[in-house]
Scaffold this active site. Structure first.
Site, PDB file in Angstrom:
ATOM      1  N   ASP A 191       0.845  -1.195   0.000  1.00 32.69           N
ATOM      2  CA  ASP A 191       0.000   0.000   0.000  1.00 32.69           C
ATOM      3  C   ASP A 191       0.879   1.244   0.000  1.00 32.69           C
ATOM      4  OD1 ASP A 191      -2.432   1.267  -0.139  1.00 32.69           O
ATOM      5  OD2 ASP A 191      -2.766   1.280   2.028  1.00 32.69           O
ATOM      6  N   HIS A 212      -4.123  13.831   1.380  1.00 28.59           N
ATOM      7  CA  HIS A 212      -4.443  12.896   2.469  1.00 28.59           C
ATOM      8  C   HIS A 212      -3.305  12.885   3.502  1.00 28.59           C
ATOM      9  CE1 HIS A 212      -5.871   9.269   4.493  1.00 28.59           C
ATOM     10  NE2 HIS A 212      -4.667   8.747   4.336  1.00 28.59           N
ATOM     11  N   ARG A 266       0.224  14.509  14.105  1.00 32.59           N
ATOM     12  CA  ARG A 266       1.379  15.354  14.468  1.00 32.59           C
ATOM     13  C   ARG A 266       1.079  16.786  14.052  1.00 32.59           C
ATOM     14  NH1 ARG A 266       3.034  11.126  11.583  1.00 32.59           N
ATOM     15  NH2 ARG A 266       2.991  12.465   9.755  1.00 32.59           N
ATOM     16  N   GLU A 282     -11.013   3.677   3.186  1.00 31.91           N
ATOM     17  CA  GLU A 282     -10.080   4.510   2.435  1.00 31.91           C
ATOM     18  C   GLU A 282     -10.366   4.341   0.950  1.00 31.91           C
ATOM     19  OE1 GLU A 282      -6.094   3.565   3.849  1.00 31.91           O
ATOM     20  OE2 GLU A 282      -6.258   5.148   5.368  1.00 31.91           O
ATOM     21  N   ASP A 335      -9.414   0.269   1.390  1.00 31.82           N
ATOM     22  CA  ASP A 335      -8.497  -0.221   2.422  1.00 31.82           C
ATOM     23  C   ASP A 335      -9.084   0.141   3.794  1.00 31.82           C
ATOM     24  OD1 ASP A 335      -6.175  -1.259   3.549  1.00 31.82           O
ATOM     25  OD2 ASP A 335      -5.132   0.663   3.436  1.00 31.82           O
ATOM     26  N   TYR A 342       0.948   2.452  15.513  1.00 31.60           N
ATOM     27  CA  TYR A 342       1.644   2.705  14.255  1.00 31.60           C
ATOM     28  C   TYR A 342       3.099   3.129  14.392  1.00 31.60           C
ATOM     29  CZ  TYR A 342       1.765   7.842  14.082  1.00 31.60           C
ATOM     30  OH  TYR A 342       2.062   9.160  14.292  1.00 31.60           O
ATOM     31  N   LYS A 347      -4.926  -2.405   9.695  1.00 34.99           N
ATOM     32  CA  LYS A 347      -5.112  -2.376   8.244  1.00 34.99           C
ATOM     33  C   LYS A 347      -5.336  -3.749   7.628  1.00 34.99           C
ATOM     34  CE  LYS A 347      -4.099   2.023   7.388  1.00 34.99           C
ATOM     35  NZ  LYS A 347      -4.887   2.910   6.529  1.00 34.99           N
TER      36      LYS A 347
END
Ligand code: CA
Length: 424
Positions: free
Chosen positions: A122, A129, A138, A194, A228, A239, A248
């Site tokens: 992916d 995005h 962040r 997604e 997704d 993550y 995912k």
């Protein structure tokens, strides 16, 4: 890309449903997929035309019904098949009787994954995005410094890629509220989709042999719609530092039809970079990529809640975007993926990454449209959503339009959320 008489907008088929202005599958499209006539039967390679499928083996157009063999055979065979189908399906063709005998109604068969999916990577090719999501994770550093140099991606999992129409269970996983001391195991509460395109790799490359950008598209069969599904609460906790994992790989949905690069030839667009952004390194740059490396594909996301379904509604459109707004092209994805010598196989799938457009309402996920769950999306029937609820279906659609050419489409990519496993 070469245009020929298979792209002629005036071409008509002897099959009336292929001439319907609303069909995604006119004679100019001819996308490949797999179908089966009964649940225990083999998956067979077929091509969509109007509301029918051409059984390629029965029509005598391929030696076997193995879609992966066809996908891996390369561009020359793909072009020959396109030419043969275009000749045989057009109005007045002497081959009408032979092809008619190999037609089966799409409504009478099960449509599966378009091929056996080998490996799945992916990417993250929408800068819009990446920036919006980056701001949520962040706020002070939304776009990491490598983004404008590296086509960012990660290796996903092929086993949980399912065909359009399939339902899947809401995932469970480790969840940790920002103010909690420790995580707990539970059902995902921030389930998202997604909007992506899937790139199906055609001709393989041997391990150790990078594919240069000038040859990159010779290794691509075509594009399909891809959802997704993502568990944002699991993702937020897991993550770092290695990227997404269980947030995912519980389900991703692929549309049944792969639109070939030949069918997409009239809908190419220039690849450009905004003023002030770095130009790609030489191995990611070529005159052809600059001139027409991108694809002008209009994309839509629809949501159908159980209440809408009961009321007979197709659902409501959540957003639209266009693949030409992506930051990296298909050719750049192939060149980058193989630059280290990584070998690609026929039937490998690349996800484009969520294809959000430049405007806030063009977000390709609920994470963007609901601003991380802060702003509910309200529908005409009074319902609202920040995240997906059990029973919700997401439907992706895509199509290409350009003056002087016949509109072609991708069909739909549909998936429905089931309640989580009772153990959750
Ligand atoms: Ca993704």
């Amino acid at each position: 890309m070469t245009l020929d008489d298979t792209h002629d907008q005036t071409l008509q088929s002897w099959l009336e449903s292929a001439n319907d202005p609303a069909t995604d599958f006119p004679i100019q499209n001819l996308p490949l997929g797999r179908f089966r006539r009964d649940p225990n039967g083999p998956w067979l390679a077929g091509v969509a035309i109007g509301d029918q499928v051409v059984d390629l083996q029965q029509a005598g157009l391929v030696a076997s019904g193995d879609a992966n063999a066809l996908i891996g055979a390369g561009k020359d065979q793909r072009l020959a098949l396109r030419k043969a189908l275009s000749d045989g399906l057009r109005a007045g063709s002497l081959q009408q009787a032979r092809l008619q005998a190999a037609l089966v109604a799409q409504s009478q068969v099960e449509l599966g994954l378009p091929c056996e999916i080998r490996d799945y990577t992916d990417f993250y090719t929408s800068v819009h995005h990446a920036t919006t999501i980056g701001k949520q994770f962040r706020p002070d550093n939304p776009l990491l410094p490598n983004y404008k140099w590296v086509p960012i991606g990660y290796h996903g999992r092929a086993s949980s890629i399912v065909a359009s129409g399939a339902s899947f269970r809401r995932p469970r996983g480790q969840l940790k509220a920002p103010d909690a001391d420790s995580p707990k195991l539970g059902a995902c509460a921030r389930l998202d989709y997604e909007l992506e395109l899937g790139v199906i790799v055609g001709r393989p490359n041997p391990m150790g042999d990078p594919v240069g950008i000038a040859q990159a598209e010779d290794h691509v069969f075509g594009l399909a719609l891809f959802n997704d599904w993502s568990a944002r609460d699991i993702q937020g906790w897991e993550y770092q530092p290695l990227g997404p994992f269980l947030s995912k790989n519980f389900a991703s949905t692929l549309s049944p039809w792969v639109v070939t690069l030949e069918a997409l030839a009239p809908f190419r667009a220039p690849f450009t970079r905004p003023d002030g952004d770095p130009q790609p390194l030489p191995y990611l740059d070529s005159p052809a990529n600059r001139a027409e490396g991108a694809f002008d594909i209009e994309l839509e996301v629809w949501l159908q809640t159980p209440k809408m379904r009961e009321a007979g509604s197709e659902g409501e459109r959540l957003s639209t975007s266009n693949y030409k707004d992506a930051y990296w092209t298909v050719a750049q994805m192939v060149a980058h993926h193989t630059v280290n010598g990584c070998n690609l196989a026929s039937g490998d799938l690349f996800g484009s990454g969520t294809l959000s457009g430049p405007a806030p309402e063009q977000g390709g996920s609920l994470m963007e449209l609901s601003q991380g769950g802060k702003k509910p999306i309200v529908f005409a029937n009074g319902e609202s959503r920040t995240w997906l609820q059990d029973g919700d279906s997401i439907i992706l659609r895509g199509y290409c339009r350009r003056d002087g050419f016949r509109r072609i489409g991708f069909g739909e990519c549909r998936g429905t959320v089931l309640p989580s496993h009772p153990a959750a």
